[in-house]
Design a protein around this motif. Structure first.
Motif, PDB file in Angstrom:
ATOM      1  N   THR A  73      -0.915 -14.734 -33.439  1.00 26.88           N
ATOM      2  CA  THR A  73       0.527 -14.291 -33.020  1.00 26.88           C
ATOM      3  C   THR A  73       0.381 -12.688 -32.795  1.00 26.88           C
ATOM      4  N   ARG A  74      -0.256 -12.055 -33.749  1.00 28.26           N
ATOM      5  CA  ARG A  74      -0.371 -10.541 -33.400  1.00 28.26           C
ATOM      6  C   ARG A  74      -0.953 -10.322 -32.311  1.00 28.26           C
ATOM      7  N   GLU A  75      -2.258 -10.822 -31.888  1.00 29.58           N
ATOM      8  CA  GLU A  75      -2.833 -10.655 -30.867  1.00 29.58           C
ATOM      9  C   GLU A  75      -1.846 -10.669 -29.357  1.00 29.58           C
ATOM     10  N   LYS A  76      -1.008 -11.704 -29.600  1.00 31.42           N
ATOM     11  CA  LYS A  76      -0.292 -12.227 -28.421  1.00 31.42           C
ATOM     12  C   LYS A  76       0.834 -11.231 -28.372  1.00 31.42           C
ATOM     13  N   LEU A  77       1.239 -10.766 -29.574  1.00 31.96           N
ATOM     14  CA  LEU A  77       2.355  -9.445 -29.504  1.00 31.96           C
ATOM     15  C   LEU A  77       1.861  -8.189 -28.730  1.00 31.96           C
ATOM     16  N   VAL A  78       0.690  -7.945 -29.260  1.00 31.42           N
ATOM     17  CA  VAL A  78       0.118  -6.912 -28.426  1.00 31.42           C
ATOM     18  C   VAL A  78      -0.059  -6.759 -27.167  1.00 31.42           C
ATOM     19  N   ARG A  79      -0.519  -8.117 -26.776  1.00 34.00           N
ATOM     20  CA  ARG A  79      -0.723  -8.483 -25.278  1.00 34.00           C
ATOM     21  C   ARG A  79       0.465  -8.415 -24.673  1.00 34.00           C
ATOM     22  N   MET A  80       1.647  -8.966 -25.024  1.00 33.77           N
ATOM     23  CA  MET A  80       2.924  -9.076 -24.369  1.00 33.77           C
ATOM     24  C   MET A  80       3.474  -7.451 -24.247  1.00 33.77           C
ATOM     25  N   ALA A  81       3.391  -6.763 -25.320  1.00 34.08           N
ATOM     26  CA  ALA A  81       3.913  -5.384 -25.183  1.00 34.08           C
ATOM     27  C   ALA A  81       3.081  -4.661 -24.107  1.00 34.08           C
ATOM     28  N   ASN A  82       1.743  -4.902 -24.274  1.00 41.66           N
ATOM     29  CA  ASN A  82       0.870  -4.152 -23.282  1.00 41.66           C
ATOM     30  C   ASN A  82       1.438  -4.719 -21.828  1.00 41.66           C
ATOM     31  N   GLN A  83       1.547  -5.622 -21.719  1.00 41.56           N
ATOM     32  CA  GLN A  83       1.957  -6.291 -20.256  1.00 41.56           C
ATOM     33  C   GLN A  83       3.214  -5.510 -19.894  1.00 41.56           C
ATOM     34  N   ILE A  84       4.198  -5.555 -20.886  1.00 42.95           N
ATOM     35  CA  ILE A  84       5.610  -4.886 -20.277  1.00 42.95           C
ATOM     36  C   ILE A  84       5.187  -3.153 -19.995  1.00 42.95           C
ATOM     37  N   ALA A  85       4.476  -3.000 -20.775  1.00 44.71           N
ATOM     38  CA  ALA A  85       4.046  -1.400 -20.498  1.00 44.71           C
ATOM     39  C   ALA A  85       3.230  -1.276 -19.288  1.00 44.71           C
ATOM     40  N   ASP A  86       2.299  -2.222 -18.900  1.00 47.88           N
ATOM     41  CA  ASP A  86       1.578  -2.054 -17.476  1.00 47.88           C
ATOM     42  C   ASP A  86       2.609  -2.383 -16.439  1.00 47.88           C
ATOM     43  N   PHE A  87       3.726  -3.166 -16.339  1.00 44.91           N
ATOM     44  CA  PHE A  87       4.739  -3.004 -15.653  1.00 44.91           C
ATOM     45  C   PHE A  87       5.371  -1.629 -15.377  1.00 44.91           C
ATOM     46  N   PHE A  88       5.828  -0.976 -16.323  1.00 48.23           N
ATOM     47  CA  PHE A  88       6.423   0.205 -16.174  1.00 48.23           C
ATOM     48  C   PHE A  88       5.447   1.508 -15.902  1.00 48.23           C
ATOM     49  N   HIS A  89       4.365   1.291 -15.928  1.00 45.02           N
ATOM     50  CA  HIS A  89       3.440   2.494 -15.627  1.00 45.02           C
ATOM     51  C   HIS A  89       3.481   2.905 -14.196  1.00 45.02           C
ATOM     52  N   SER A  90       4.188   2.086 -13.419  1.00 46.07           N
ATOM     53  CA  SER A  90       4.524   2.375 -11.997  1.00 46.07           C
ATOM     54  C   SER A  90       5.670   3.575 -11.937  1.00 46.07           C
ATOM     55  N   LYS A  91       6.359   3.640 -13.029  1.00 47.45           N
ATOM     56  CA  LYS A  91       7.773   4.348 -13.079  1.00 47.45           C
ATOM     57  C   LYS A  91       7.382   5.818 -13.446  1.00 47.45           C
ATOM     58  N   PRO A  92       8.146   6.661 -13.175  1.00 42.89           N
ATOM     59  CA  PRO A  92       8.149   8.210 -13.861  1.00 42.89           C
ATOM     60  C   PRO A  92       8.082   7.734 -15.492  1.00 42.89           C
ATOM     61  N   ARG A  93       7.443   8.670 -15.979  1.00 46.48           N
ATOM     62  CA  ARG A  93       6.959   8.392 -17.720  1.00 46.48           C
ATOM     63  C   ARG A  93       8.202   8.204 -18.364  1.00 46.48           C
TER      64      ARG A  93
END
Length: 103
Positions: A11-31
């Protein structure tokens, strides 16, 4: 351990993965917009238990998290612990809730 068991994420690995996927999406935006977007998404769509576990992991170290998740954590609502919820309701916190809050 079987081959299939080795591939099951915790579960912990899944939460890290999900949080990082959200961040990956928003990296294309201004900081600043990216930080706000990560925090808003997690605040809207993650239940308190998920956010509590996210903060437990962040409090223990941030090496597995995308830096945008770490930056957004200051804007993510930190849920209260079960023991705090009991006290707010005027109840005596159970020993199990107190123990869980101290982890």
């Amino acid at each position: 351990m079987s081959h299939d068991e080795e591939h099951i994420m915790s579960t912990r690995e899944k939460l890290v993965r999900m949080a990082n996927q959200i961040a990956d999406f928003f990296h294309s935006k201004p900081r600043e917009e990216g930080i706000a977007g990560v925090a808003e998404h997690i605040n809207k769509f993650w239940e308190p238990r998920m956010r509590r576990q996210l903060f437990e992991m962040l409090d223990g170290g941030t090496e597995n998290f995308n830096e945008l998740v770490v930056a957004a954590s200051a804007r993510i609502r930190r849920p209260i612990t079960p023991a705090e919820a009991d006290l707010r309701l005027g109840l005596e916190a159970s020993p199990a809730d107190v123990a869980a809050s101290q982890k």
